[in-house]
Design a protein around this motif. Structure first.
Motif, PDB file in Angstrom:
ATOM      1  N   GLY A  27      -1.792  -6.304   3.202  1.00 23.66           N
ATOM      2  CA  GLY A  27      -1.926  -5.318   2.744  1.00 23.66           C
ATOM      3  C   GLY A  27      -0.811  -4.315   2.830  1.00 23.66           C
ATOM      4  N   VAL A  28       0.256  -5.088   2.905  1.00 18.71           N
ATOM      5  CA  VAL A  28       1.140  -4.538   3.186  1.00 18.71           C
ATOM      6  C   VAL A  28       1.867  -3.809   1.975  1.00 18.71           C
ATOM      7  N   ARG A  29       2.987  -2.829   1.547  1.00 18.64           N
ATOM      8  CA  ARG A  29       3.253  -2.475   0.123  1.00 18.64           C
ATOM      9  C   ARG A  29       4.329  -2.698   0.306  1.00 18.64           C
ATOM     10  N   VAL A  30       5.016  -3.657  -0.815  1.00 18.22           N
ATOM     11  CA  VAL A  30       5.836  -4.072  -0.706  1.00 18.22           C
ATOM     12  C   VAL A  30       6.725  -4.094  -1.744  1.00 18.22           C
ATOM     13  N   THR A  31       7.962  -3.159  -2.157  1.00 19.20           N
ATOM     14  CA  THR A  31       9.305  -3.227  -3.097  1.00 19.20           C
ATOM     15  C   THR A  31      10.192  -4.246  -3.259  1.00 19.20           C
ATOM     16  N   ILE A  32      10.497  -4.940  -4.038  1.00 19.37           N
ATOM     17  CA  ILE A  32      11.410  -5.783  -4.566  1.00 19.37           C
ATOM     18  C   ILE A  32      11.951  -5.264  -5.576  1.00 19.37           C
ATOM     19  N   PRO A  33      13.446  -5.028  -5.295  1.00 18.93           N
ATOM     20  CA  PRO A  33      14.138  -4.660  -6.068  1.00 18.93           C
ATOM     21  C   PRO A  33      14.735  -5.929  -7.169  1.00 18.93           C
ATOM     22  N   ASN A  43       5.259 -11.869  -9.226  1.00 20.41           N
ATOM     23  CA  ASN A  43       5.218 -10.419  -8.109  1.00 20.41           C
ATOM     24  C   ASN A  43       4.852  -9.929  -9.043  1.00 20.41           C
ATOM     25  N   ILE A  44       4.744  -9.092  -9.995  1.00 21.56           N
ATOM     26  CA  ILE A  44       4.599  -7.371 -10.439  1.00 21.56           C
ATOM     27  C   ILE A  44       2.267  -8.055 -10.719  1.00 21.56           C
ATOM     28  N   GLU A  50       5.362  -3.730  -5.666  1.00 14.84           N
ATOM     29  CA  GLU A  50       6.431  -2.800  -6.873  1.00 14.84           C
ATOM     30  C   GLU A  50       6.832  -3.723  -7.191  1.00 14.84           C
ATOM     31  N   VAL A  51       7.862  -4.386  -8.299  1.00 12.79           N
ATOM     32  CA  VAL A  51       8.575  -4.622  -8.668  1.00 12.79           C
ATOM     33  C   VAL A  51       9.420  -3.807  -9.518  1.00 12.79           C
ATOM     34  N   VAL A  52      10.603  -2.982  -9.047  1.00 11.28           N
ATOM     35  CA  VAL A  52      11.504  -1.916  -9.647  1.00 11.28           C
ATOM     36  C   VAL A  52      12.934  -2.847 -10.078  1.00 11.28           C
ATOM     37  N   GLU A  53      13.922  -2.201 -10.812  1.00  9.86           N
ATOM     38  CA  GLU A  53      14.797  -2.473 -11.638  1.00  9.86           C
ATOM     39  C   GLU A  53      15.900  -2.285 -11.070  1.00  9.86           C
TER      40      GLU A  53
END
Length: 321
Positions: A27-33, A43-44, A50-53
């Motif tokens: 349940g952890v919110r994960v940001t992957i640059p 991952n998307i 959330e995968v961000v450029e």
């Protein structure tokens, strides 16, 4: 400490995908640059990811990515650098040395305290290869920040599992070539399962006893490179194909030629790294409760000649399911 948000640097790679999956399930919110979002389908598709450029080597961008995060996990690493020089090339320096410096500085600026860092077994600023020297420098930078940050460092041996570039590389050679020839056949490894590595990374995040600590992650058994190659030969049904050890001269010539490929399976620096066995050290610290999975329990499920379930698992892995 309650972890709700995690910044996963290097999250689009082999180990990162497994850790992202574990964090998402928790349940952890994960940001992957990443530089290319469209290449991160696995991952998307995860519900809390959330995968961000973004360019994580840009210091201002790194600070912004860290705002609101509870933990930073750094998995960034490269195995090859075409800018070979002493003590290490620009690629190794950027990924293994300069980036950890920027991460520590950005965390202090953004007010994030928890850092979990991926180093490597044998990492040493005075090591025998550019890879190990640069990894050692980066590890030293992270450990030096332990007085200001809550740091945990992991030093894994070679990592195996569905999607790896270790055992799968041997399998591809057997598929394409009439024999397997390489140097360093006597080099020793203690392969560790990617699922166990991912579990350790996630489990340590809220464990205060791991702050300021450095752990070696190794499997239950030591193998020579020859033993691993021959095991993959057996699993893939290529027992009729020979395994040959090259002399140092021919091994470095082979590695130099392979190094010229776009995605080289081997380089001269890789060979130099194998001068140090990738096995648990006498004075190394093992992660608490560590009970690693045997290679023989996993490898047949994705390398076996007849393994229909492994094909489905492989499709699911690449589809992000």
């Amino acid at each position: 400490m309650m972890i709700k948000n995690a910044l996963l640097l290097g999250g689009s790679g082999f180990v990162g995908t497994w850790i992202a999956n574990r964090l998402s399930k928790a349940g952890v919110r994960v940001t992957i640059p990443t530089r290319r979002r469209e290449r991160n389908k696995a991952n998307i598709m995860l519900p809390t990811v959330e995968v961000v450029e973004a360019n994580i080597h840009d210091e201002a961008t790194l600070v912004e990515l860290m705002r609101g995060q509870d933990v930073v996990i750094n998995l960034v690493g490269v195995l090859h650098d075409h800018d070979s020089r002493l003590p290490y090339g620009k690629g190794f320096a950027a990924a293994h040395v300069e980036l950890p410096k920027k991460i520590v500085a950005a965390m202090k600026q953004a007010g994030v305290r928890r850092l979990v860092h991926m180093s490597a077994l044998g990492a040493d600023p005075a090591g025998c290869s550019e890879y190990l020297r640069s990894k050692g420098e980066g590890e030293a930078i992270v450990m030096a920040a332990a007085k200001d940050l809550d740091v945990t460092v992991f030093r894994p041996s070679v990592i195996f599992g569905i999607g790896d570039k270790f055992l799968n590389t041997f399998a591809r050679v057997f598929k394409l070539a009439p024999f397997f020839a390489s140097g360093g056949m006597k080099a020793k490894f203690q392969p560790v399962y990617v699922g166990d590595v991912a579990d350790a990374f996630v489990a340590c995040i809220e464990n205060l006893a791991t702050f300021g600590q450095r752990y070696e992650l190794c499997g239950p058994k030591v193998y020579t490179l020859r033993q691993l190659v021959e095991y993959v030969r057996e699993l893939t049904g290529n027992q009729h194909k020979k395994v040959k050890e090259l002399s140092d001269l021919w091994a470095y010539l082979q590695a130099g030629i392979l190094w010229l490929l776009p995605n080289p399976p081997m380089s001269p620096d890789n060979l130099r790294s194998m001068d140090v066995d990738s096995v648990a050290s006498a004075d190394g610290q093992t992660y608490p409760g560590w009970n690693p999975t045997a290679l023989e329990a996993v490898a047949p499920t994705y390398l076996g000649k007849v393994a229909p379930k492994s094909k489905l698992d492989d499709f699911r892995y690449h589809a992000g399911r």
